[in-house]
Design an enzyme around this catalytic site. Structure first.
Site, short mmCIF file in Angstrom:
data_model
loop_
_atom_site.label_atom_id
_atom_site.label_comp_id
_atom_site.label_asym_id
_atom_site.label_seq_id
_atom_site.Cartn_x
_atom_site.Cartn_y
_atom_site.Cartn_z
N ALA A 174 -19.84 -24.94 1.55
CA ALA A 174 -21.13 -24.43 1.68
C ALA A 174 -21.91 -25.60 1.59
CB ALA A 174 -21.36 -23.52 0.87
N GLY A 178 -16.11 -23.52 0.94
CA GLY A 178 -16.24 -22.73 2.31
C GLY A 178 -15.65 -23.22 3.59
N GLU A 183 -12.06 -21.78 3.21
CA GLU A 183 -12.47 -20.41 3.63
C GLU A 183 -12.55 -20.18 4.74
OE1 GLU A 183 -15.44 -20.18 0.29
OE2 GLU A 183 -14.04 -18.51 -0.75
N GLU A 216 -14.86 -25.41 -6.12
CA GLU A 216 -16.29 -24.91 -6.56
C GLU A 216 -16.28 -24.99 -7.88
OE1 GLU A 216 -14.18 -23.38 -4.26
OE2 GLU A 216 -15.55 -22.66 -2.61
C1 HXC Z 1 -23.86 -30.55 0.97
C2 HXC Z 1 -22.66 -32.42 1.39
C3 HXC Z 1 -21.70 -31.68 0.97
C4 HXC Z 1 -21.98 -30.27 0.70
C5 HXC Z 1 -20.80 -33.80 1.31
N1 HXC Z 1 -22.27 -33.79 1.59
N2 HXC Z 1 -20.50 -32.43 1.12
N3 HXC Z 1 -23.75 -31.82 1.33
N4 HXC Z 1 -23.02 -30.01 0.62
N5 HXC Z 1 -20.82 -29.40 0.24
C6 HXC Z 1 -23.03 -35.03 1.96
C7 HXC Z 1 -23.05 -35.90 0.69
O1 HXC Z 1 -24.01 -35.47 0.07
C8 HXC Z 1 -23.33 -37.08 1.31
O2 HXC Z 1 -24.69 -37.14 1.90
C9 HXC Z 1 -22.71 -36.93 2.77
O3 HXC Z 1 -22.26 -35.64 2.98
C10 HXC Z 1 -21.25 -37.67 2.67
O4 HXC Z 1 -20.56 -37.43 1.32
P1 HXC Z 1 -19.98 -38.36 0.32
O5 HXC Z 1 -19.89 -37.68 -0.89
O6 HXC Z 1 -21.02 -39.48 0.22
O7 HXC Z 1 -18.58 -38.83 0.96
P2 HXC Z 1 -17.29 -39.24 0.28
O8 HXC Z 1 -17.70 -40.31 -0.87
O9 HXC Z 1 -16.56 -39.56 1.42
O10 HXC Z 1 -16.80 -37.72 -0.18
C11 HXC Z 1 -16.41 -36.66 0.50
C12 HXC Z 1 -16.41 -35.55 -0.58
C13 HXC Z 1 -17.57 -35.19 -1.25
C14 HXC Z 1 -14.96 -35.55 -1.41
C15 HXC Z 1 -15.82 -34.22 0.58
O11 HXC Z 1 -18.48 -35.31 -0.25
C16 HXC Z 1 -17.48 -33.84 -2.17
O12 HXC Z 1 -17.03 -33.53 -3.07
N6 HXC Z 1 -18.41 -32.99 -1.42
C17 HXC Z 1 -18.44 -31.69 -1.99
C18 HXC Z 1 -17.33 -30.80 -1.72
C19 HXC Z 1 -17.36 -29.60 -2.52
O13 HXC Z 1 -17.54 -29.27 -3.62
N7 HXC Z 1 -17.30 -28.48 -1.61
C20 HXC Z 1 -17.41 -27.04 -2.05
C21 HXC Z 1 -19.00 -26.74 -2.25
S1 HXC Z 1 -19.26 -25.09 -3.01
P3 HXC Z 1 -26.14 -37.76 1.09
O14 HXC Z 1 -27.05 -37.83 2.09
O15 HXC Z 1 -26.16 -37.28 -0.04
O16 HXC Z 1 -25.51 -39.40 1.04
C22 HXC Z 1 -18.58 -23.98 -1.63
C23 HXC Z 1 -18.73 -22.69 -2.41
C24 HXC Z 1 -18.32 -21.75 -0.91
O17 HXC Z 1 -18.38 -24.33 -0.65
C25 HXC Z 1 -19.08 -20.16 -1.32
C26 HXC Z 1 -18.97 -19.34 -0.45
C27 HXC Z 1 -19.11 -20.08 1.13
#
Ligand code: HXC
Length: 260
Positions: A68, A111, A114, A134
């Site tokens: 998400a 997400g 999921e 998460e």
């Molecule tokens: C918003 C995101 C994002 C996310 C990545 N980006 N994941 N933006 N929401 N979930 C954005 C980053 O901010 C960044 O933009 C760009 O994508 C590239 O990401 P980087 O982190 O620079 O890339 P990298 O170093 O290769 O790392 C990849 C990654 C990391 C390991 C996937 O991005 C990461 O940990 N992302 C979050 C993963 C996560 O926690 N997902 C769960 C979310 S909670 P900018 O512009 O800032 O450079 C969820 C809840 C679900 O899903 C609930 C019900 C649906």
């Protein structure tokens, strides 16, 4: 139709496969609200268009979807998410009556994982990574991660993933039954389309019944489930396609299904 966050088209030998590519490269296909609304519109089209038999959904080589959109969620408060039933519309895909195959390359996190689990099967590229991270950002899975993951991989592996936030690779995902096939990244989409094409050779009407019956197994006791299955099996005898399928076998020819 032109979408902002998706590329949508048709493919397959007889053009019966709907193809969806998540396309938000700047954010690793993070599933913002606009993207999910476009997806749901696409699912309406897939279900309503009788020339579509099956769907494939994929992302990029780097990410299926990184979850998400954390930047959208960050300012929200309980009153707002509860009042507005935040993310309720993510469930639309589970009401899709036609099969949908997730082709996962790269990250399928939160997400994103999921969403893949709400599809009917998952194929993975060798470098795919699955996780429910998460917990790392102070929340828990909100779209089935705590429910579908243990049903798919068992309690211990699901707990490990949900409590640590650590990711697993494609091979491990396959070993635990989250994924049914692992292929080279560049072959992944073709492999998914090949399976979709196989499904499209069968009666679309009966395919819907088969999908409904398998999905019932997740909601019912064994006794209820086999009862439901028997009823559905009997119902196939009310269709022209059941008669055509068996007649074609007896006459040693290919069936010609009518979706009736
Ligand atoms: C918003 C995101 C994002 C996310 C990545 N980006 N994941 N933006 N929401 N979930 C954005 C980053 O901010 C960044 O933009 C760009 O994508 C590239 O990401 P980087 O982190 O620079 O890339 P990298 O170093 O290769 O790392 C990849 C990654 C990391 C390991 C996937 O991005 C990461 O940990 N992302 C979050 C993963 C996560 O926690 N997902 C769960 C979310 S909670 P900018 O512009 O800032 O450079 C969820 C809840 C679900 O899903 C609930 C019900 C649906």
């Amino acid at each position: 139709k032109k979408f902002e966050y998706l590329k949508v088209g048709r493919c397959g030998e007889e053009n019966k496969v709907a193809f969806i590519e998540l396309y938000r490269p700047k954010a690793l296909n993070a599933l913002c609200n606009g993207l999910m609304l476009e997806l749901n519109e696409t699912f309406d089209w897939i279900d309503n268009d009788n020339t579509i038999g099956c769907a494939v959904i994929t992302g990029s080589e780097k990410a299926f979807a990184a979850g998400a959109d954390i930047k959208e969620m960050q300012p929200k408060h309980f009153s707002e998410v509860y009042r507005d039933n935040f993310l309720e519309h993510w469930n639309r895909i589970t009401r899709l009556r036609k099969p949908i195959i997730a082709a996962v390359n790269g990250f399928a996190l939160g997400g994103g994982c999921e969403l893949a689990m709400m599809c009917d099967m998952i194929y993975a590229g060798e470098k795919a990574q699955f996780g429910q991270p998460e917990i790392i950002i102070g929340t828990i899975p909100g779209s089935g991660g705590t429910q579908r993951l243990p049903r798919l991989v068992g309690k211990s592996k699901a707990m490990e993933m949900v409590l640590t936030g650590d990711r697993i690779g494609a091979e491990e995902a396959c070993k635990f039954g989250l994924v049914s096939k692992v292929v080279a990244p560049e072959k992944l989409v073709d492999e998914a389309i090949k399976t979709a094409d196989r499904i499209c050779q069968h009666s679309p009407l009966i395919v819907k019944m088969a999908k409904e019956a398998v999905n019932a197994s997740f909601e019912m006791t064994l006794a209820e489930g086999v009862h439901f299955e028997k009823r559905m099996f009997h119902q196939t005898f009310a269709t022209s396609d059941r008669r055509e399928g068996m007649t074609a076998f007896v006459e040693k020819r290919k069936p010609n299904f009518s979706n009736e």
